[in-house]
Write an enzyme that holds these catalytic residues in place. Sequence first.
Site, PDB file in Angstrom:
ATOM      1  N   HIS A  73      -3.231   7.248   2.186  1.00  0.00           N
ATOM      2  CA  HIS A  73      -3.646   5.935   1.690  1.00  0.00           C
ATOM      3  C   HIS A  73      -4.994   5.606   2.331  1.00  0.00           C
ATOM      4  O   HIS A  73      -5.169   5.723   3.551  1.00  0.00           O
ATOM      5  CB  HIS A  73      -2.588   4.898   2.069  1.00  0.00           C
ATOM      6  CG  HIS A  73      -3.070   3.494   1.927  1.00  0.00           C
ATOM      7  ND1 HIS A  73      -3.622   3.018   0.759  1.00  0.00           N
ATOM      8  CD2 HIS A  73      -3.115   2.467   2.825  1.00  0.00           C
ATOM      9  CE1 HIS A  73      -3.970   1.758   0.941  1.00  0.00           C
ATOM     10  NE2 HIS A  73      -3.675   1.397   2.172  1.00  0.00           N
ATOM     11  N   CYS A 120       0.818  -1.221   0.000  1.00  0.00           N
ATOM     12  CA  CYS A 120       0.000   0.000   0.000  1.00  0.00           C
ATOM     13  C   CYS A 120       0.851   1.270   0.000  1.00  0.00           C
ATOM     14  O   CYS A 120       0.324   2.364  -0.205  1.00  0.00           O
ATOM     15  CB  CYS A 120      -0.953  -0.005   1.186  1.00  0.00           C
ATOM     16  SG  CYS A 120      -2.112  -1.380   1.104  1.00  0.00           S
ATOM     17  N   ASN A 174     -10.128  -0.208   0.316  1.00  0.00           N
ATOM     18  CA  ASN A 174      -8.670  -0.108   0.202  1.00  0.00           C
ATOM     19  C   ASN A 174      -8.218  -0.792  -1.099  1.00  0.00           C
ATOM     20  O   ASN A 174      -8.253  -2.014  -1.203  1.00  0.00           O
ATOM     21  CB  ASN A 174      -8.049  -0.779   1.431  1.00  0.00           C
ATOM     22  CG  ASN A 174      -6.534  -0.768   1.418  1.00  0.00           C
ATOM     23  OD1 ASN A 174      -5.904  -0.492   0.396  1.00  0.00           O
ATOM     24  ND2 ASN A 174      -5.934  -1.095   2.544  1.00  0.00           N
TER      25      ASN A 174
END
Length: 335
Positions: A261, A119, A291
């Site tokens: 993020h 990520c 996500n």
Amino acid sequence: MEGIKLNQIGVSFKGSGSYVPDQILTNQKISQKVDTSDEWIKSRTGIAERRISSSGDNVTEMGYKAAKTAISMANWDIETIDLIILATSTPHDLFGSAPSIQAKLGANNAVAFDLTAACSGFLFALITASQFLKGGSFKRALVIGADQLSSFVDWNDRRSCILFGDGAGALAIEAISEFDNFIGFDMQTDGERGSFLNLPSKNKMDSIIDNVNFLSGGFSPIQMNGQEVYKFAVREVPLILDKLFRKTNISSDEIDWLVLHQANQRILDSVGERLKISRKKILSNLENYGNTSAATIPLMMDEAIRNNKIKQNDIIATSGFGAGLSWGAALIKWG
Ligand code: COA
């Protein structure tokens, strides 16, 4: 004797693009698969639905589509692109998917490669590309973040399957001598805490011929210690951003947008509170996409640029964090 004259080279942000698959998986639908509810997922994460790749929407396709829209916003001639970095942990081809995107774009003069940092991948790729530009090696770079975690999620594990979705985003950046809109960055990893979030290889002993064995390849689904990852994010992200604000002499008041993020709305809120950044400045599209790993930051930025939220010369603080463990931050000015 005079040495070589050093020309200062800066980075300019020229375009953005994104792509998500059409197929929508709502919380309601997930609750048909595992013991959960829309209420639980929304209150703990802020996520209402996510996109799931089906046939055709692999990382190469999604990354290509995001890249193409970024190129058209930048108004670049394809032949002038020098560098393509694809941040992904779920390539269509383990040997690398970036060259396939290069071929689909027809970017014949570019070098293209994958970069894996989960990520944090997009942020690490953006930092990497900016260093190539600032070093004078390349002039135009495409930085893509694309992931298809739906293929690696354990759809029977309610503690993790609710979080992830698929998508892609891209930024087009250019070397320029008049100014530098890549203000600063910092990045860190800590492999000691790596076991909190993994997508590990799964090798099975097999034999080629009698007495000659090999380990067949494959991967186990995502394994996550949610609480530890949560604690890591709310501690490290404010620290690295604060360090960057000090290093660059820019106060948190001066930033226009915080683009984190997109992992969990509670993480976004907590980081904002710790840095005393108003909620109005914290961009979020978690509700719609969950996500999407390396894609979240450029996907969020592209949406905000197209909605006229992020405008020319806005200062953006961004931070990526996740498996590795890895985390990083960058301060940029759009334009
Ligand atoms: N639906 C209903 N109940 C659930 C559930 C779900 N989807 N997932 C977990 N639960 C239950 C647990 O079984 C537990 O029940 P118990 O107390 O009876 O054992 C309870 O809810 C609390 O679980 P816990 O793990 O403490 O929840 P949490 O508040 O920490 O939220 C996460 C879980 C995953 C949402 C949260 O930890 C998180 O977001 N962590 C960060 C993960 C992340 O961002 N990963 C990617 C980083 S890039």
